[in-house]
Design a protein around this motif. Structure first.
Motif, PDB file in Angstrom:
ATOM      1  N   PHE A  71       0.835  -1.203   0.000  1.00  0.00           N
ATOM      2  CA  PHE A  71       0.000   0.000   0.000  1.00  0.00           C
ATOM      3  C   PHE A  71       0.868   1.250   0.000  1.00  0.00           C
ATOM      4  O   PHE A  71       0.625   2.186  -0.769  1.00  0.00           O
ATOM      5  CB  PHE A  71      -0.928  -0.011   1.220  1.00  0.00           C
ATOM      6  CG  PHE A  71      -1.988   1.047   1.183  1.00  0.00           C
ATOM      7  CD1 PHE A  71      -3.246   0.767   0.681  1.00  0.00           C
ATOM      8  CD2 PHE A  71      -1.736   2.326   1.654  1.00  0.00           C
ATOM      9  CE1 PHE A  71      -4.232   1.736   0.634  1.00  0.00           C
ATOM     10  CE2 PHE A  71      -2.711   3.304   1.613  1.00  0.00           C
ATOM     11  CZ  PHE A  71      -3.964   3.008   1.100  1.00  0.00           C
ATOM     12  N   SER A  72       1.890   1.281   0.847  1.00  0.00           N
ATOM     13  CA  SER A  72       2.731   2.482   0.920  1.00  0.00           C
ATOM     14  C   SER A  72       3.556   2.678  -0.348  1.00  0.00           C
ATOM     15  O   SER A  72       3.827   3.816  -0.733  1.00  0.00           O
ATOM     16  CB  SER A  72       3.647   2.421   2.139  1.00  0.00           C
ATOM     17  OG  SER A  72       4.627   1.425   1.978  1.00  0.00           O
ATOM     18  N   TYR A  75       0.745   4.153  -2.851  1.00  0.00           N
ATOM     19  CA  TYR A  75       0.116   5.439  -2.531  1.00  0.00           C
ATOM     20  C   TYR A  75       1.014   6.424  -1.801  1.00  0.00           C
ATOM     21  O   TYR A  75       0.622   7.558  -1.581  1.00  0.00           O
ATOM     22  CB  TYR A  75      -1.160   5.203  -1.712  1.00  0.00           C
ATOM     23  CG  TYR A  75      -2.179   4.406  -2.476  1.00  0.00           C
ATOM     24  CD1 TYR A  75      -2.849   4.966  -3.560  1.00  0.00           C
ATOM     25  CD2 TYR A  75      -2.458   3.092  -2.137  1.00  0.00           C
ATOM     26  CE1 TYR A  75      -3.778   4.234  -4.277  1.00  0.00           C
ATOM     27  CE2 TYR A  75      -3.392   2.354  -2.853  1.00  0.00           C
ATOM     28  CZ  TYR A  75      -4.044   2.929  -3.919  1.00  0.00           C
ATOM     29  OH  TYR A  75      -4.959   2.213  -4.621  1.00  0.00           O
ATOM     30  N   ARG A 107       0.512  16.586   0.957  1.00  0.00           N
ATOM     31  CA  ARG A 107       0.261  15.398   0.124  1.00  0.00           C
ATOM     32  C   ARG A 107       1.189  15.385  -1.081  1.00  0.00           C
ATOM     33  O   ARG A 107       1.697  14.344  -1.479  1.00  0.00           O
ATOM     34  CB  ARG A 107      -1.209  15.387  -0.318  1.00  0.00           C
ATOM     35  CG  ARG A 107      -1.592  14.177  -1.112  1.00  0.00           C
ATOM     36  CD  ARG A 107      -1.562  12.928  -0.247  1.00  0.00           C
ATOM     37  NE  ARG A 107      -1.914  11.787  -1.054  1.00  0.00           N
ATOM     38  CZ  ARG A 107      -1.242  10.662  -1.086  1.00  0.00           C
ATOM     39  NH1 ARG A 107      -0.200  10.501  -0.314  1.00  0.00           N
ATOM     40  NH2 ARG A 107      -1.602   9.681  -1.860  1.00  0.00           N
ATOM     41  N   LEU A 111       3.805  12.511  -2.159  1.00  0.00           N
ATOM     42  CA  LEU A 111       3.825  11.878  -3.479  1.00  0.00           C
ATOM     43  C   LEU A 111       5.204  11.983  -4.123  1.00  0.00           C
ATOM     44  O   LEU A 111       5.615  11.095  -4.863  1.00  0.00           O
ATOM     45  CB  LEU A 111       2.761  12.496  -4.384  1.00  0.00           C
ATOM     46  CG  LEU A 111       1.320  12.166  -4.006  1.00  0.00           C
ATOM     47  CD1 LEU A 111       0.351  12.955  -4.866  1.00  0.00           C
ATOM     48  CD2 LEU A 111       1.051  10.681  -4.131  1.00  0.00           C
TER      49      LEU A 111
END
Length: 158
Positions: A71-72, A75, A107, A111
């Protein structure tokens, strides 16, 4: 099937997806998910009810080979537990107090760090492979064959 294809003028081709480098990884992932579901279910009839929980558990658990959760790596941040939505955790409280512009900037920074995390995971994976190879080679017994000795040879089909 042939008659239906002729009736609707459909060209039917049999094929199967084959990716030799990936099939082992997919089979290993499926095996792990089946193990998780097996531990969560009481009877074989309720497995479909537990599937989403098993997938969530699989995606949020740290892999030894990469040192990160899938997941990490996708995302750029760890997954939020469903309980954190109902009972706010420190992370939820911090993010809820941010203004929209600050949250967007935070965010965006997260990213930007995804590539760094992925490269780190690749490096970790390569070191893990080297450790596995060293462990395997430690157990392998070297053998020498000399001219004139009889050995079994497997002939592969062409």
């Amino acid at each position: 099937m042939k008659e239906v294809c002729e009736q609707f003028q459909i060209k039917h081709h049999n094929s199967s997806p084959y990716r030799p480098k990936m099939n082992g990884a997919v089979e290993a992932a499926n095996k792990n998910i089946k193990k998780i579901i097996g531990k969560m279910t009481e009877t074989y009839k309720d497995w479909h009810e537990k599937l989403s929980f098993a997938l969530y558990a699989y995606l949020t658990s740290v892999r030894t080979s990469t040192g990160a959760t899938p997941f990490s790596l996708v995302y750029g941040m760890e997954a939020m537990l469903p309980i954190e939505v109902g009972i706010p955790s420190l992370r939820v409280l911090i993010e809820s107090k941010l203004e929209e512009a600050e949250w967007v900037r935070a965010r965006y920074d997260q990213l930007n760090l995804i590539e760094e995390k992925r490269l780190k995971a690749i490096c970790h994976g390569q070191m893990y492979q080297k450790r596995m190879i060293a462990a395997h080679n430690k157990k392998v017994r070297p053998r020498e064959f000399h001219e004139g000795e009889l050995v079994l040879r497997k002939i592969l089909p062409i």
